[in-house]
Design an enzyme around this catalytic site. Sequence first.
Site, short mmCIF file in Angstrom:
data_model
loop_
_atom_site.label_atom_id
_atom_site.label_comp_id
_atom_site.label_asym_id
_atom_site.label_seq_id
_atom_site.Cartn_x
_atom_site.Cartn_y
_atom_site.Cartn_z
N LYS A 286 1.12 -1.55 0.17
CA LYS A 286 0.47 -0.06 0.01
C LYS A 286 1.05 1.15 0.12
O LYS A 286 2.15 1.65 0.31
CB LYS A 286 -0.98 0.16 1.00
CG LYS A 286 -2.14 -1.14 1.34
CD LYS A 286 -3.02 -1.11 2.19
CE LYS A 286 -3.55 -1.50 2.43
NZ LYS A 286 -5.28 -1.64 1.67
N ARG A 360 -10.25 -11.52 2.18
CA ARG A 360 -11.59 -12.54 0.65
C ARG A 360 -9.98 -13.92 1.21
O ARG A 360 -10.80 -14.88 0.71
CB ARG A 360 -11.22 -12.34 -0.54
CG ARG A 360 -10.56 -12.13 -1.19
CD ARG A 360 -11.04 -11.38 -2.49
NE ARG A 360 -11.20 -9.82 -2.05
CZ ARG A 360 -11.01 -9.13 -3.21
NH1 ARG A 360 -11.57 -9.11 -4.35
NH2 ARG A 360 -11.10 -7.70 -2.40
N1 BES Z 1 -8.38 -4.20 4.51
C1 BES Z 1 -8.30 -3.52 3.06
C2 BES Z 1 -10.02 -2.48 2.56
C3 BES Z 1 -9.69 -1.20 3.33
C4 BES Z 1 -8.90 -0.45 2.03
C5 BES Z 1 -10.00 -0.65 4.38
C6 BES Z 1 -8.51 0.84 2.87
C7 BES Z 1 -10.20 0.19 4.76
C8 BES Z 1 -9.72 1.50 3.55
C9 BES Z 1 -8.16 -4.28 2.18
O1 BES Z 1 -7.65 -6.10 1.76
C10 BES Z 1 -8.04 -4.33 0.94
O2 BES Z 1 -6.73 -3.72 0.76
N2 BES Z 1 -8.44 -4.57 -0.23
C11 BES Z 1 -8.43 -3.55 -1.97
C12 BES Z 1 -9.15 -4.73 -2.89
C13 BES Z 1 -8.25 -4.18 -3.95
C14 BES Z 1 -7.22 -4.64 -4.13
C15 BES Z 1 -9.04 -5.22 -4.88
C16 BES Z 1 -8.56 -2.15 -2.08
O3 BES Z 1 -9.98 -2.21 -1.91
O4 BES Z 1 -7.64 -1.91 -2.81
MN MN Z 2 -5.08 -5.41 1.96
#
Ligand code: BES
Ligand code: MN
Length: 502
Positions: A286, A360
């Site tokens: 990230k 997931r």
């Molecule tokens: N934990 C995150 C989702 C999230 C991101 C929650 C920001 C709250 C704020 C999750 O694991 C994630 O990173 N999801 C990705 C999925 C994508 C790679 C398909 C996302 O939402 O960017």
């Molecule tokens: Mn994630």
Amino acid sequence: MEFSTQTSVSLHQIKTTALAVGVFADGVLSAAAEVLDRASEGAISAVIKQEFKAKTNTHLVLRSLSGIKAERVILVGLGPQEEYKTKQHKEAETQFALYCQQSEITDAVSALASTHIDASTLRERCRNAAFSVTQSLYRYTATLSKPKPEAKLKKWSSWVPRTQQTEAREGLAEGQAMGAGSNLTRTLADLPPNVCTPSYLAKTAKELAKEFKTLKVEVLERKQLEALKMNSFLSVARGSDEPPVFIVLKYSPASQAKNKKAADQSGPIVLVGKGLTFDSGGISIKPSANMDEMKYDMGGGASVLGTMRAIAELNPEREVIGVVAACENMPSGKANKPGDVVTSMSGQTIEILNTDAEGRLVLCDALTYVERFKPAMVVDIATLTGACVVALGHVNSGLFSQDEELAAALLSAGRQTGDTAWRMPLEEAYQEQLRSNFADMANIGGMPGGSVTAACFLARFTKAYRWAHLDVAGTAWRSGKDKGATGRPVPLLTQFILDQTK
Ligand code: BES
Ligand code: MN
Ligand code: ZN
């Protein structure tokens, strides 16, 4: 904190340090405010005319009014009468509780729950009152050298009609339990990720099982997860030095009679929480801005523990099982790589195209595991997608289910408690976005409908039972200056379970 009811008809005769009554905008008095106005020969309406607009989240303190025994009367702004709903009521109780806390008041009486709201019962309003008060006294202390002092408030009474005392008391007990559960969730979520590790969550679950005889806990560790072939979950955990845990917390009603009634029902209600105590994204790392907030990626799991606490306090006649799949998502030489294919516990293979779509990967094995409980229904709770925040903001949690009845029950529990959810689609037509050339499915479905394709991914592992998914990415915590966990969706989940028990 001790919650009780006050049933004296003559509100002005009640002796207390602080008595709260509601006032609507444009000088409209609540019934309780009217009682005090009459007793003080119009002192209240006179003051309102001069200096109180009764906007929400405002209050005015009046001291030593003649004809009124309470030391102070707190007028709490309710906003326009036609807009007055559960949300405004909860805000009003919170406003009064915070005033009491700041003024170091130890005992208080609130007449705010007595004001009618369409389609709500007194029990519901008392529940929301006790919940709001308990919630508003939450404070984070663990890693501060000079934490805020503990609230002095010890006794809180709700003014209700004598004929409805029983339901009011039940409501207060429910609200207090929800509040305590929600505050546990907040504490866990607010703790830094070097303190609240998967093992810390397991320790908390064990402590809960010690405190409540109706709770039994089992913690599965890496070896056992390997034997179960939870390879998708384990693939995420492998990137971190913190060992993963899989927590199973079972509630069974205390008495034999209750147990029999519970057994008559079609099976336990199972809650499954995403417990990423830190989500760096892994190799698909990230951006660094706000990455600290990914300590909240265990919010779903923490809400399962908080709900189990509330349930254990309330003793409903229903079996409930809470499951938390906990690990960290970190980059390392052992971490998942984009392109890796893993075989989930269900036997279905997954191509990991983005290691940041790890929730997931963790949940799918947990959802397969819980088949063994022959659940009446399963609800998973996860901070699953940023896309859900884009869709719904921070107001509603995303609700995904193809089961109409289950979806309606969850939406209703949300409305009753003010911990609302909004139904999102979950249809076959989105499934094709998860197609992979090298596995049964990919773990991402591209930009369009990101929260829906995430839910569609989970749906492939939930065919054996009735299921709903709550995406709490936008509701589990607040960012910015008031950064902190919200304790959502503990009220929704607790209410849902209580409703299923009737
Ligand atoms: N934990 C995150 C989702 C999230 C991101 C929650 C920001 C709250 C704020 C999750 O694991 C994630 O990173 N999801 C990705 C999925 C994508 C790679 C398909 C996302 O939402 O960017
Ligand atoms: Mn994630
Ligand atoms: Zn995540």
